[in-house]
Design a protein around this motif. Structure first.
Motif, PDB file in Angstrom:
ATOM      1  N   UNK A 120       0.854  -1.186   0.000  1.00  0.00           N
ATOM      2  CA  UNK A 120       0.000   0.000   0.000  1.00  0.00           C
ATOM      3  C   UNK A 120       0.890   1.236   0.000  1.00  0.00           C
ATOM      4  N   UNK A 121       0.542   2.199  -0.827  1.00  0.00           N
ATOM      5  CA  UNK A 121       1.292   3.446  -0.933  1.00  0.00           C
ATOM      6  C   UNK A 121       0.303   4.601  -0.966  1.00  0.00           C
ATOM      7  N   UNK A 122       0.606   5.671  -0.256  1.00  0.00           N
ATOM      8  CA  UNK A 122      -0.306   6.815  -0.220  1.00  0.00           C
ATOM      9  C   UNK A 122       0.480   8.115  -0.083  1.00  0.00           C
ATOM     10  N   UNK A 123      -0.185   9.212  -0.383  1.00  0.00           N
ATOM     11  CA  UNK A 123       0.488  10.508  -0.461  1.00  0.00           C
ATOM     12  C   UNK A 123       0.502  11.238   0.884  1.00  0.00           C
ATOM     13  N   UNK A 124       1.605  11.979   1.099  1.00  0.00           N
ATOM     14  CA  UNK A 124       1.770  12.903   2.212  1.00  0.00           C
ATOM     15  C   UNK A 124       1.856  12.201   3.566  1.00  0.00           C
ATOM     16  N   UNK A 125       2.157  12.987   4.608  1.00  0.00           N
ATOM     17  CA  UNK A 125       2.337  12.397   5.931  1.00  0.00           C
ATOM     18  C   UNK A 125       1.045  11.833   6.506  1.00  0.00           C
ATOM     19  N   UNK A 126      -0.114  12.337   6.048  1.00  0.00           N
ATOM     20  CA  UNK A 126      -1.354  11.709   6.517  1.00  0.00           C
ATOM     21  C   UNK A 126      -1.575  10.350   5.856  1.00  0.00           C
ATOM     22  N   UNK A 127      -0.648   9.957   4.980  1.00  0.00           N
ATOM     23  CA  UNK A 127      -0.654   8.601   4.452  1.00  0.00           C
ATOM     24  C   UNK A 127      -0.241   7.567   5.487  1.00  0.00           C
ATOM     25  N   UNK A 128       0.473   7.988   6.540  1.00  0.00           N
ATOM     26  CA  UNK A 128       0.888   7.034   7.574  1.00  0.00           C
ATOM     27  C   UNK A 128      -0.318   6.423   8.288  1.00  0.00           C
ATOM     28  N   UNK A 129      -1.217   7.227   8.884  1.00  0.00           N
ATOM     29  CA  UNK A 129      -2.399   6.611   9.498  1.00  0.00           C
ATOM     30  C   UNK A 129      -3.316   5.958   8.471  1.00  0.00           C
ATOM     31  N   UNK A 136       7.508  17.723  -8.788  1.00  0.00           N
ATOM     32  CA  UNK A 136       8.117  18.869  -9.444  1.00  0.00           C
ATOM     33  C   UNK A 136       9.105  19.587  -8.540  1.00  0.00           C
ATOM     34  N   UNK A 137       8.726  19.785  -7.281  1.00  0.00           N
ATOM     35  CA  UNK A 137       9.556  20.529  -6.327  1.00  0.00           C
ATOM     36  C   UNK A 137       9.769  19.712  -5.061  1.00  0.00           C
ATOM     37  N   UNK A 138      10.788  20.033  -4.284  1.00  0.00           N
ATOM     38  CA  UNK A 138      10.993  19.320  -3.024  1.00  0.00           C
ATOM     39  C   UNK A 138       9.843  19.576  -2.053  1.00  0.00           C
ATOM     40  N   UNK A 139       9.636  18.606  -1.173  1.00  0.00           N
ATOM     41  CA  UNK A 139       8.618  18.774  -0.140  1.00  0.00           C
ATOM     42  C   UNK A 139       7.524  17.735  -0.175  1.00  0.00           C
ATOM     43  N   UNK A 140       7.375  17.045  -1.300  1.00  0.00           N
ATOM     44  CA  UNK A 140       6.344  16.007  -1.393  1.00  0.00           C
ATOM     45  C   UNK A 140       6.883  14.695  -0.822  1.00  0.00           C
ATOM     46  N   UNK A 141       6.088  14.064   0.026  1.00  0.00           N
ATOM     47  CA  UNK A 141       6.473  12.764   0.545  1.00  0.00           C
ATOM     48  C   UNK A 141       5.320  11.777   0.440  1.00  0.00           C
ATOM     49  N   UNK A 142       5.654  10.518   0.586  1.00  0.00           N
ATOM     50  CA  UNK A 142       4.631   9.474   0.477  1.00  0.00           C
ATOM     51  C   UNK A 142       4.933   8.374   1.489  1.00  0.00           C
ATOM     52  N   UNK A 143       3.889   7.642   1.864  1.00  0.00           N
ATOM     53  CA  UNK A 143       4.012   6.556   2.833  1.00  0.00           C
ATOM     54  C   UNK A 143       3.899   5.223   2.114  1.00  0.00           C
ATOM     55  N   UNK A 144       4.788   4.294   2.447  1.00  0.00           N
ATOM     56  CA  UNK A 144       4.790   2.974   1.816  1.00  0.00           C
ATOM     57  C   UNK A 144       4.818   1.895   2.888  1.00  0.00           C
ATOM     58  N   UNK A 166       4.800  -2.533   3.224  1.00  0.00           N
ATOM     59  CA  UNK A 166       4.776  -3.892   2.688  1.00  0.00           C
ATOM     60  C   UNK A 166       5.069  -4.842   3.842  1.00  0.00           C
ATOM     61  N   UNK A 167       5.237  -6.119   3.520  1.00  0.00           N
ATOM     62  CA  UNK A 167       5.615  -7.073   4.564  1.00  0.00           C
ATOM     63  C   UNK A 167       7.014  -6.823   5.093  1.00  0.00           C
ATOM     64  N   UNK A 168       7.836  -6.131   4.327  1.00  0.00           N
ATOM     65  CA  UNK A 168       9.219  -5.880   4.735  1.00  0.00           C
ATOM     66  C   UNK A 168       9.502  -4.407   5.030  1.00  0.00           C
ATOM     67  N   UNK A 169       8.570  -3.530   4.711  1.00  0.00           N
ATOM     68  CA  UNK A 169       8.721  -2.098   4.991  1.00  0.00           C
ATOM     69  C   UNK A 169       7.586  -1.680   5.916  1.00  0.00           C
ATOM     70  N   UNK A 170       7.913  -1.222   7.098  1.00  0.00           N
ATOM     71  CA  UNK A 170       6.884  -0.923   8.095  1.00  0.00           C
ATOM     72  C   UNK A 170       6.463   0.549   8.024  1.00  0.00           C
ATOM     73  N   UNK A 171       5.596   0.850   7.096  1.00  0.00           N
ATOM     74  CA  UNK A 171       4.938   2.161   6.994  1.00  0.00           C
ATOM     75  C   UNK A 171       5.937   3.308   7.085  1.00  0.00           C
ATOM     76  N   UNK A 172       6.778   3.398   6.096  1.00  0.00           N
ATOM     77  CA  UNK A 172       7.856   4.380   6.062  1.00  0.00           C
ATOM     78  C   UNK A 172       7.450   5.604   5.252  1.00  0.00           C
ATOM     79  N   UNK A 173       7.816   6.793   5.723  1.00  0.00           N
ATOM     80  CA  UNK A 173       7.562   8.035   4.996  1.00  0.00           C
ATOM     81  C   UNK A 173       8.815   8.398   4.216  1.00  0.00           C
ATOM     82  N   UNK A 174       8.656   8.589   2.901  1.00  0.00           N
ATOM     83  CA  UNK A 174       9.799   8.819   2.008  1.00  0.00           C
ATOM     84  C   UNK A 174       9.628  10.136   1.272  1.00  0.00           C
TER      85      UNK A 174
END
Length: 325
Positions: free
Chosen positions: A37-46, A300-308, A310-318
């Motif tokens: 599962x992948x989602x946009x921005x820091x509110x992607x974590x919850x 396009x510009x710095x500042x955008x992050x996303x939450x990912x 998987x079974x091997x990645x525990x909800x990381x913000x990138x």
């Protein structure tokens, strides 16, 4: 002698054909990483946390993306989605959302008022009507008929922000604050099926009636269950002009990785806006996920992050890679 030569040639052809066949087989049988599962921005974590409850127990991607993005819709501190979202220039909170499943079924609502969870209304449009999109009063009427509650979405916090904006009434969004205006989510489940969702309160201080890319299949969200899925965030007009999410998926069809596909479409948007005043404050970003569970993002510009997750990645913000400073 000629017979021996012919025999050697035939043996060589069979050998190299076998090698080619083995390589093709290896490519086709590439191990799929799932669920993802992948989602946009820091509110992607919850949002990911909620979606993962479904995916990790063998649930389907469609349920996961709906439940996931509802967390942002219900959170008044996320001022770009659902309850507490920034209003338009008339002080009205208007919401857009769309959802899409692995059969290419999709549902959408736009310019919807008074309903906290537009993503769930969009799913009802997909499942209970012959249509893809309902808008405005028609969307509200449908939502109420389906049992959704009507409520005031303008919180005191956003009301004060609106009153402060009225002092200047300057429509120039602050990059990564007022113009990220979305949560988008993509998921690949245990059955190797994709689904996606996108929901927003739209650009802050927009004209009353403005609709961005978030409810538009192909612009804010698109997927092909044979290939992959993509979703967008940022200033919607740029995604609409390029059919951004559909183009990301199409580039993956032609062999690009999720990262490469996102990057190429961002660069197309940059070329369109290069030399224009709007480029000064424009931000766009994409996330993408293919059928092998590979994911990627670019903006396009710095500042955008996303939450990912998987079974091997525990909800990381990138932090996503970007085109210009």
């Amino acid at each position: 002698m000629k017979i021996c030569h012919l025999y050697l040639i035939l043996i060589s052809i069979a050998f190299f054909s076998g090698c080619a066949s083995d390589n093709s087989k290896e490519k086709i049988e590439k191990k799929v990483v799932k669920p993802v599962v992948i989602s946009t921005w820091n509110h992607g974590i919850p949002a990911n946390q909620e979606a993962w409850k479904i995916l990790s127990n063998g649930g389907n991607a469609l349920d996961a993306v709906e439940k996931g993005v509802r967390t942002a819709e219900a959170n008044p501190d996320v001022q770009t989605v659902g309850l507490g979202g920034f209003p338009d220039r008339e002080g009205k909170v208007t919401l857009d959302a769309c959802i899409m499943d692995h059969h290419n079924n999709c549902g959408s609502v736009a310019f919807l008022q008074h309903i906290k969870h537009p993503i769930s209304v969009a799913r009802k449009v997909m499942e209970e009507t012959p249509h893809v999109m309902l808008v405005g009063e028609g969307a509200l009427k449908f939502a109420l008929e389906q049992g959704f509650g009507k409520e005031n979405l303008l919180t005191e916090k956003t009301k004060k922000a609106y009153e402060a904006w009225l002092v200047t009434s300057d429509y120039k969004p602050v990059i990564n604050i007022e113009n990220h205006d979305t949560i988008s989510m993509l998921a690949l489940d245990e059955n190797n099926n994709l689904s996606g969702a996108c929901t927003t309160s739209g650009a802050s201080w927009k004209m009353h009636g403005r609709v961005g890319d978030s409810p538009i299949i192909g612009a804010g969200l698109f997927l092909d269950n044979e290939i992959g899925a993509a979703a967008a965030t940022g200033m919607g007009e740029a995604m609409i002009k390029t059919a951004g999410s559909a183009m990301v998926v199409e580039l993956m069809r032609h062999g690009r990785s999720p990262y490469e596909a996102c990057k190429e479409v961002v660069e197309r948007i940059y070329k369109i806006y290069k030399g224009q005043p709007d480029l000064e404050w424009l931000q766009v970003g994409f996330i993408a996920l293919n059928k092998q569970g590979e994911y990627g993002s670019y903006c396009l510009r710095p500042g955008f992050n996303y939450a990912i997750q998987t079974n091997t990645i525990k909800n990381e913000l990138i932090n996503a890679d970007y085109k210009i400073q």
